[in-house]
Write a protein that holds these residues in place. Sequence first.
Motif, PDB file in Angstrom:
ATOM      1  N   UNK A 212       0.969  -1.278  -0.066  1.00 44.95           N
ATOM      2  CA  UNK A 212       0.173   0.096   0.275  1.00 44.95           C
ATOM      3  C   UNK A 212       0.259   1.273   0.080  1.00 44.95           C
ATOM      4  N   UNK A 213       0.697   2.929  -0.309  1.00 46.78           N
ATOM      5  CA  UNK A 213       0.736   3.964  -0.656  1.00 46.78           C
ATOM      6  C   UNK A 213      -0.079   4.769  -1.042  1.00 46.78           C
ATOM      7  N   UNK A 214       0.300   6.108   0.019  1.00 47.36           N
ATOM      8  CA  UNK A 214      -0.906   7.142  -0.753  1.00 47.36           C
ATOM      9  C   UNK A 214      -0.607   7.342  -2.089  1.00 47.36           C
ATOM     10  N   UNK A 215      -1.489   7.560  -2.480  1.00 48.06           N
ATOM     11  CA  UNK A 215      -1.667   8.387  -3.534  1.00 48.06           C
ATOM     12  C   UNK A 215      -1.034   9.429  -3.941  1.00 48.06           C
TER      13      UNK A 215
ATOM     14  N   UNK B  36      -1.976   9.618 -12.464  1.00 42.31           N
ATOM     15  CA  UNK B  36      -1.744   8.649 -11.437  1.00 42.31           C
ATOM     16  C   UNK B  36      -3.470   7.982 -10.983  1.00 42.31           C
ATOM     17  N   UNK B  37      -4.342   9.195 -11.006  1.00 41.19           N
ATOM     18  CA  UNK B  37      -5.420   8.998 -10.742  1.00 41.19           C
ATOM     19  C   UNK B  37      -6.344   8.488 -11.164  1.00 41.19           C
ATOM     20  N   UNK B  38      -6.016   8.847 -12.925  1.00 42.84           N
ATOM     21  CA  UNK B  38      -6.882   8.047 -13.990  1.00 42.84           C
ATOM     22  C   UNK B  38      -5.593   6.917 -14.811  1.00 42.84           C
ATOM     23  N   UNK B  39      -4.259   6.207 -14.012  1.00 45.66           N
ATOM     24  CA  UNK B  39      -3.880   5.255 -14.543  1.00 45.66           C
ATOM     25  C   UNK B  39      -4.542   3.773 -13.332  1.00 45.66           C
TER      26      UNK B  39
ATOM     27  N   UNK C 120      -5.613   4.783   7.517  1.00 44.40           N
ATOM     28  CA  UNK C 120      -6.221   4.350   8.339  1.00 44.40           C
ATOM     29  C   UNK C 120      -5.954   5.166   9.341  1.00 44.40           C
ATOM     30  N   UNK C 121      -4.630   6.174   9.064  1.00 43.85           N
ATOM     31  CA  UNK C 121      -4.104   6.960  10.550  1.00 43.85           C
ATOM     32  C   UNK C 121      -4.894   8.331  10.708  1.00 43.85           C
ATOM     33  N   UNK C 122      -5.512   8.887   9.061  1.00 48.51           N
ATOM     34  CA  UNK C 122      -6.228   9.871   9.328  1.00 48.51           C
ATOM     35  C   UNK C 122      -7.253  10.295   9.145  1.00 48.51           C
ATOM     36  N   UNK C 123      -7.612   8.980   8.444  1.00 46.86           N
ATOM     37  CA  UNK C 123      -9.013   9.246   6.574  1.00 46.86           C
ATOM     38  C   UNK C 123      -9.240   9.691   6.148  1.00 46.86           C
ATOM     39  N   UNK C 124      -8.479  11.036   6.023  1.00 43.88           N
ATOM     40  CA  UNK C 124      -8.569  11.895   4.817  1.00 43.88           C
ATOM     41  C   UNK C 124      -7.221  11.036   3.515  1.00 43.88           C
ATOM     42  N   UNK C 125      -6.481  10.828   3.839  1.00 43.43           N
ATOM     43  CA  UNK C 125      -5.681  10.364   2.720  1.00 43.43           C
ATOM     44  C   UNK C 125      -6.536   9.087   2.139  1.00 43.43           C
ATOM     45  N   UNK C 126      -5.534   9.280   1.073  1.00 40.25           N
ATOM     46  CA  UNK C 126      -6.120   7.926  -0.524  1.00 40.25           C
ATOM     47  C   UNK C 126      -5.296   6.749  -0.545  1.00 40.25           C
ATOM     48  N   UNK C 127      -5.018   5.491  -0.084  1.00 38.30           N
ATOM     49  CA  UNK C 127      -4.446   5.277   0.277  1.00 38.30           C
ATOM     50  C   UNK C 127      -4.690   3.389  -1.412  1.00 38.30           C
TER      51      UNK C 127
END
Length: 169
Positions: A61-64, A78-81, A97-104
Amino acid sequence: MPSATPEPQWLDEDQQRSWRALVVGSTLLMDRLDDDLRREFNISLTEYEILVRLSERPGRSLRMAQLADALAHSRSRVTHTVDRMERAGYVVRGTTPEDGRGIVATMTDKGYALLVEAAPRHVEGVRAYLVDRVDGSDFAALGRAMDAVTDQLISAHPEMDLRDGATGS
């Protein structure tokens, strides 16, 4: 009176030849590697690189945003891909899971199976089109040259931590 713009230091004939060889060779190499992956596995080189980056991270896993930085691509590209890859079942996205704001982005088992299948063919291409075509010392010099370019252009790049222990893609 405005000052004159200094004359650039033009490339000499050998430098120009080397520069053009780099530009054309890089383009042809990436196009060929992309064609091979599309033909044999129905994925692009960018999609393959996303699978590689995810496979190297804990939990696959990695943040977008970090994924975009790692690939040196725009976030929208990257989002489109990743959208296409998610529809194909190779990755899933969720909140951090840490803050619920970022997309992984997380690689699925199907994505990992595809990577395991595609990696040997990709490496064969890298060898056939580049590594086995040049003298080992020339290939090492190319790596050093591109490391110097990378150091200058993106010294704070997130992939820098993988430099010394990179598994190669």
